[in-house]
Write a protein that holds these residues in place. Structure first.
Motif, PDB file in Angstrom:
ATOM      1  N   SER A   1      52.830  38.104  38.325  1.00 34.44           N
ATOM      2  CA  SER A   1      52.976  37.794  36.911  1.00 34.44           C
ATOM      3  C   SER A   1      54.287  38.343  36.385  1.00 34.44           C
ATOM      4  CB  SER A   1      51.817  38.388  36.107  1.00 34.44           C
ATOM      5  OG  SER A   1      51.851  39.808  36.156  1.00 34.44           O
ATOM      6  N   PHE A   2      54.690  37.874  35.228  1.00 35.08           N
ATOM      7  CA  PHE A   2      55.971  38.286  34.650  1.00 35.08           C
ATOM      8  C   PHE A   2      56.007  39.788  34.387  1.00 35.08           C
ATOM      9  CE2 PHE A   2      58.607  39.003  30.826  1.00 35.08           C
ATOM     10  CZ  PHE A   2      59.840  38.641  31.348  1.00 35.08           C
ATOM     11  N   MET A   3      54.978  40.325  33.729  1.00 36.37           N
ATOM     12  CA  MET A   3      54.992  41.746  33.402  1.00 36.37           C
ATOM     13  C   MET A   3      54.927  42.625  34.648  1.00 36.37           C
ATOM     14  SD  MET A   3      55.572  42.474  30.284  1.00 36.37           S
ATOM     15  CE  MET A   3      55.492  41.820  28.612  1.00 36.37           C
TER      16      MET A   3
ATOM     17  N   PRO B   1      51.521  49.226  36.593  1.00 41.86           N
ATOM     18  CA  PRO B   1      51.194  49.368  38.019  1.00 41.86           C
ATOM     19  C   PRO B   1      51.742  48.252  38.901  1.00 41.86           C
ATOM     20  CG  PRO B   1      49.337  48.390  36.874  1.00 41.86           C
ATOM     21  CD  PRO B   1      50.382  48.669  35.823  1.00 41.86           C
ATOM     22  N   GLY B   2      52.535  47.357  38.321  1.00 38.16           N
ATOM     23  CA  GLY B   2      53.036  46.218  39.085  1.00 38.16           C
ATOM     24  C   GLY B   2      54.265  46.545  39.902  1.00 38.16           C
ATOM     25  N   TYR B   3      55.006  45.504  40.280  1.00 38.03           N
ATOM     26  CA  TYR B   3      56.174  45.688  41.138  1.00 38.03           C
ATOM     27  C   TYR B   3      57.275  46.498  40.460  1.00 38.03           C
ATOM     28  CZ  TYR B   3      54.096  42.472  44.456  1.00 38.03           C
ATOM     29  OH  TYR B   3      53.260  41.898  45.367  1.00 38.03           O
TER      30      TYR B   3
ATOM     31  N   PHE C   1      47.711  43.263  33.117  1.00 43.33           N
ATOM     32  CA  PHE C   1      48.496  42.032  33.332  1.00 43.33           C
ATOM     33  C   PHE C   1      47.953  40.890  32.472  1.00 43.33           C
ATOM     34  CE2 PHE C   1      48.568  44.226  37.580  1.00 43.33           C
ATOM     35  CZ  PHE C   1      49.852  44.743  37.447  1.00 43.33           C
ATOM     36  N   GLN C   2      47.587  41.208  31.237  1.00 43.92           N
ATOM     37  CA  GLN C   2      47.035  40.205  30.323  1.00 43.92           C
ATOM     38  C   GLN C   2      47.974  39.923  29.154  1.00 43.92           C
ATOM     39  OE1 GLN C   2      42.806  40.649  29.370  1.00 43.92           O
ATOM     40  NE2 GLN C   2      42.530  41.939  31.194  1.00 43.92           N
TER      41      GLN C   2
END
Length: 498
Positions: free
Chosen positions: A295-297, A305-307, A368-369
């Protein structure tokens, strides 16, 4: 009424029309229903059937496909940004091949995904248009007009994206092969000239806008303000359009008329919700529609917690662009002024966010919403300013620029520039304002600017990063994906882009 062609569109969703029609006839006490009653029911049923088809198109725009850098329109917008000189990558990870301008060859994912998802969404628009095309104009309800307007305008937007990823800009390539055009037929099509593709795009957007005008703005779908904005973008490319810049200004003014955030609102906004007065069009994302790490965020928010967060794949503003920003510009706080500890209370175990990293413009709501924002009004205030300047009205251009600056600077700065300095300032402010919003690449292409990374120090994620590319350079063209060449007998190996 005309011979009803609604059935064509309804065939795309199975036997819904047939089943409902039979129930309707069975409920009548008379032996036969009149043609007028049947056609009226068919119209109502078509509207009910086409709505879900249009929703399917919107779902396609944020669909996860086959990798974590492949989540529809917002992924392509991000990929286009890292192909420019405004965004630097902190590490060699997702989107690095876009950053190196390598992800465009026929066997790579970016071109396959861009082509595939776009034509799938176009097919959905076609089904809506054909499904409602049997209704006389006088008999169209507002609901039917809304659906038709959405379908035409979204189709125009999609073809506009295609033609500018798969060919040079109109000014230098109007007679060159563009992309296949599908409006209703299923037969395979070859590449049409760029000029013909633009004719379709402009007709679609003008038709869509005419249907949507007066129906208001729902940011979850294409609406009159979003359609006007996209049409302004398109006309800015079409250099031989009658009264080009007056027409660009006209439609950009409509898109920019919805209002502008104050400096306080801008500083607090985290670009994670479409419920903002500047947002023209976007996608609501929730627990059912999120694509999580893909996802974008995930790729943009360094706190999450994403990339970008967990792996430190930070997206940074180019240091030379940052250096040009005034300290009184509230947008400068979007980026880290120095290396920043995530947990300053425990620096030994804390992760460090690098200087220049985006830290406040794009921040996830959690899980991620965060909504996807596709179009925003401020872009079109600046596009109108550019158009007024190029049409010879510098005074109006400066007024529009200062309208934006009044809501971006804390020291009440106002521009007094004229001539080329005024135009350069409009361009600079647009780069800052639209950073990370998928705008910069198309501006480089249509103006034939030079994407120049030579003056930056933080474009260092790979030695393979290309330092300069001109907007009219073939390096900025995607190749047609190999899967299309294999499947479409109307496009041969000799039709491939360089």
């Amino acid at each position: 009424m005309k011979t009803n062609k609604i059935i064509i569109g309804l065939l795309a969703i199975g036997t819904l029309f047939t089943g409902c029609a039979e129930d309707f006839l069975e409920s009548k006490s008379t032996e036969y229903a009149t043609e007028e009653v049947i056609n009226d029911f068919a119209r109502q049923d078509a509207e009910a059937a086409m709505g879900p088809l249009m929703e399917g198109v919107y779902s396609k725009l944020f669909e996860y496909r086959d990798s974590h850098d492949d989540f529809g329109l917002r992924a392509i917008m991000m990929a286009s940004d890292v192909m420019t000189d405004d965004i630097a990558l902190a590490t060699s990870n997702w989107f690095i091949y876009d950053n190196q301008n390598m992800n465009k060859t026929q066997n790579y994912r970016r071109t396959r995904s861009t082509w595939g998802y776009t034509y799938e969404a176009i097919r959905g628009c076609n089904q809506v248009i054909v499904g409602l095309s049997g209704i006389e104009e006088a008999d169209l309800t507002d609901a039917a007009k809304d659906l038709l307007g959405q379908a035409y305008a979204v189709r125009g937007m999609l073809y506009f994206n295609l033609i500018n990823f798969y060919q040079l800009p109109y000014e230098t390539a109007k007679d060159k092969p563009g992309v296949p055009i599908y409006t209703h037929e299923e037969e395979l099509q070859g590449r049409e000239p760029v000029s013909k593709v633009y004719d379709l795009i402009i007709n679609d957007l003008e038709t869509g806008y005419a249907y949507l005008e007066g129906l208001g703005m729902d940011q979850t779908k294409m609406n009159e303000y979003a359609a006007a904005g996209i049409l302004a973008r398109v006309l800015a490319f079409k250099t031989d359009h009658p009264n080009q810049w007056d027409e660009v200004a006209k439609y950009a003014a409509i898109a920019g008329s919805v209002g502008m955030m104050s400096s306080e609102e801008l500083a607090a906004f985290r670009f994670n919700s479409i419920n903002n007065k500047e947002v023209l069009f976007g996608a609501p994302i929730d627990g059912q529609t999120t694509t999580f790490y893909a996802s974008f965020m995930s790729h943009m928010d360094p706190w999450g917690p994403g990339y970008a967060g967990a792996l430190g794949c930070y997206k940074m503003i180019a240091d030379d662009l940052y250096a040009e920003m005034s300290d009184s510009d509230v947008r400068k706080a979007w980026f880290a002024a120095e290396d920043t500890y995530v947990n300053p209370e425990n620096k030994e175990e804390s992760r460090v966010i690098s200087k220049y990293t985006q830290i406040k413009k794009f921040v996830d709501v959690g899980g991620f919403q965060s909504d996807y924002i596709y179009l925003r009004a401020s872009e079109f205030v600046l596009l109108e300013a550019e158009a007024r300047y190029l049409s010879g009205d510098q005074s109006s251009a400066r007024t529009l620029l200062n309208k934006l600056l009044a809501n971006r600077y804390t020291d009440e700065y106002q521009s007094s520039n004229s001539g080329q300095a005024l135009l350069d300032e409009i361009y600079f402010q647009k780069r800052v304002e639209c950073w990370g919003e998928g705008v910069r690449l198309f501006d480089i292409k249509r103006r034939n600017e030079t994407m120049d990374r030579n003056g930056t120090e933080n474009h260092h994620s790979s030695a393979m990063v290309i330092p300069t590319i001109k907007g009219f350079d073939e390096q900025y063209i995607f190749q047609i994906p190999l899967v299309e060449l294999d499947a479409n007998t109307e496009i041969g190996p000799g039709d491939q882009n360089p």
